[in-house]
Design an enzyme around this catalytic site. Sequence first.
Site, PDB file in Angstrom:
ATOM      1  N   CYS A  14      -9.603  -3.424   0.992  1.00 31.71           N
ATOM      2  CA  CYS A  14      -8.316  -4.118   1.124  1.00 31.71           C
ATOM      3  C   CYS A  14      -8.626  -5.545   1.536  1.00 31.71           C
ATOM      4  O   CYS A  14      -9.432  -5.762   2.454  1.00 31.71           O
ATOM      5  CB  CYS A  14      -7.451  -3.423   2.183  1.00 31.71           C
ATOM      6  SG  CYS A  14      -5.944  -4.334   2.593  1.00 31.71           S
ATOM      7  N   CYS A  70      -5.677  -8.621  -4.319  1.00 24.15           N
ATOM      8  CA  CYS A  70      -5.117  -7.450  -3.646  1.00 24.15           C
ATOM      9  C   CYS A  70      -5.652  -6.215  -4.359  1.00 24.15           C
ATOM     10  O   CYS A  70      -5.417  -6.045  -5.564  1.00 24.15           O
ATOM     11  CB  CYS A  70      -3.593  -7.522  -3.753  1.00 24.15           C
ATOM     12  SG  CYS A  70      -2.721  -6.082  -3.140  1.00 24.15           S
ATOM     13  N   ASN A  71      -6.367  -5.379  -3.622  1.00 23.39           N
ATOM     14  CA  ASN A  71      -6.912  -4.150  -4.227  1.00 23.39           C
ATOM     15  C   ASN A  71      -5.791  -3.228  -4.702  1.00 23.39           C
ATOM     16  O   ASN A  71      -5.907  -2.584  -5.744  1.00 23.39           O
ATOM     17  CB  ASN A  71      -7.746  -3.382  -3.205  1.00 23.39           C
ATOM     18  CG  ASN A  71      -9.018  -4.091  -2.815  1.00 23.39           C
ATOM     19  OD1 ASN A  71     -10.098  -3.767  -3.294  1.00 23.39           O
ATOM     20  ND2 ASN A  71      -8.901  -5.064  -1.937  1.00 23.39           N
ATOM     21  N   THR A  72      -4.719  -3.173  -3.935  1.00 21.98           N
ATOM     22  CA  THR A  72      -3.618  -2.264  -4.268  1.00 21.98           C
ATOM     23  C   THR A  72      -2.960  -2.683  -5.582  1.00 21.98           C
ATOM     24  O   THR A  72      -2.688  -1.839  -6.450  1.00 21.98           O
ATOM     25  CB  THR A  72      -2.564  -2.273  -3.134  1.00 21.98           C
ATOM     26  OG1 THR A  72      -3.236  -2.100  -1.887  1.00 21.98           O
ATOM     27  CG2 THR A  72      -1.545  -1.184  -3.316  1.00 21.98           C
ATOM     28  N   HIS A 111      -7.077  -7.610   3.195  1.00 23.95           N
ATOM     29  CA  HIS A 111      -6.733  -7.965   4.576  1.00 23.95           C
ATOM     30  C   HIS A 111      -7.900  -7.664   5.536  1.00 23.95           C
ATOM     31  O   HIS A 111      -8.001  -8.273   6.599  1.00 23.95           O
ATOM     32  CB  HIS A 111      -5.516  -7.166   5.063  1.00 23.95           C
ATOM     33  CG  HIS A 111      -4.189  -7.692   4.601  1.00 23.95           C
ATOM     34  ND1 HIS A 111      -3.769  -7.612   3.301  1.00 23.95           N
ATOM     35  CD2 HIS A 111      -3.178  -8.306   5.292  1.00 23.95           C
ATOM     36  CE1 HIS A 111      -2.552  -8.141   3.204  1.00 23.95           C
ATOM     37  NE2 HIS A 111      -2.178  -8.569   4.394  1.00 23.95           N
ATOM     38  N   GLY A 147       0.784  -1.247   0.000  1.00 20.66           N
ATOM     39  CA  GLY A 147       0.000   0.000   0.000  1.00 20.66           C
ATOM     40  C   GLY A 147       0.803   1.276   0.000  1.00 20.66           C
ATOM     41  O   GLY A 147       0.304   2.323  -0.416  1.00 20.66           O
TER      42      GLY A 147
HETATM   43  N1  DGL Z   1      -4.222  -6.848   0.732  1.00 22.47           N
HETATM   44  C1  DGL Z   1      -3.873  -5.751  -0.069  1.00 22.47           C
HETATM   45  C2  DGL Z   1      -5.014  -4.987  -0.653  1.00 22.47           C
HETATM   46  O1  DGL Z   1      -6.063  -5.548  -0.864  1.00 22.47           O
HETATM   47  C3  DGL Z   1      -2.685  -4.917   0.199  1.00 22.47           C
HETATM   48  C4  DGL Z   1      -2.296  -4.604   1.550  1.00 22.47           C
HETATM   49  C5  DGL Z   1      -0.910  -4.006   1.524  1.00 22.47           C
HETATM   50  O2  DGL Z   1       0.009  -4.766   1.287  1.00 22.47           O
HETATM   51  O3  DGL Z   1      -0.770  -2.805   1.725  1.00 22.47           O
HETATM   52  O4  DGL Z   1      -4.888  -3.830  -0.944  1.00 22.47           O
END
Ligand code: DGL
Length: 259
Positions: A184, A75-77, A186, A45
């Site tokens: 995100c 992963c959204n990022t 997570h 991120g």
């Molecule tokens: N799980 C990730 C997301 O969906 C990224 C989290 C990260 O590494 O900053 O953005």
Amino acid sequence: MKSNNQPIGIFDSGIGGTSIWKEIHALLPKEKTIYLADSKNAPYGQKTKEEIIALSIKNIEFLLKMNCKLIVVACNTATTNAIQELRAKYDIPFIGIEPAIKPAVTNSKTQIIGILATQGTLNSELFHINAAKYKDVKIIEQVGHGLVQLIENGAINSPEMTHLLHSYLDPMIQANIDYLVLGCSHFPYLIPQIKKILPAHIQIIDSGEAVAKQTQNILREKVGFSEAEDNQPIFYTNTNPKVLKEFLGVEFMVEEKEF
Ligand code: DGL
């Protein structure tokens, strides 16, 4: 309908994408899945777009060597910063994950929604283009500084987590949001904690189920479903596997590997 016994590849900056893997595995239990947790390089991120593209390519090259038939960018990022470049570079189908703004905006009565995501996602062009479609709704954007690191360290129920979540969510509650979008992969692991903070009328939305359904559609339309006997998922991490193992439970195989 054609069959295809190759595995589905899934990657994230770490543990978070297992929230997406769980949805995929529940909907498509016969599919073999290979999951990469790039925890050594978490969090994505705060990285630049170029760094996120390079890390995504590294993960994809590994999954292609494992003969994957489709790749889920869990992963959204990585999706919001790299998916266009990845689709241009590779022929294999990709499924990405983006913050589910649309269902929140469509159903919001207060016309004020909140989104909790990484800096990389909220700064991305793809997110801005998407958010700009909903001019009549106020979208309160909040970077979840520190949350990914705490999850990666297995500190979900720590006082520090509670403190950070209050500092991000209390202003949204005061601003009268009625939907909170988790942007995100997570963050679904924080839902029990978040529910303790949000009043009951505020709905929480994440994109995991939609990604699993999209995976099913692409298998049906383009790639083919697996008919293989071996559908035991494999998880690779490039750091100590302890926390990932705790998230998944004893029945799944987690291997530490360089990638
Ligand atoms: N799980 C990730 C997301 O969906 C990224 C989290 C990260 O590494 O900053 O953005």
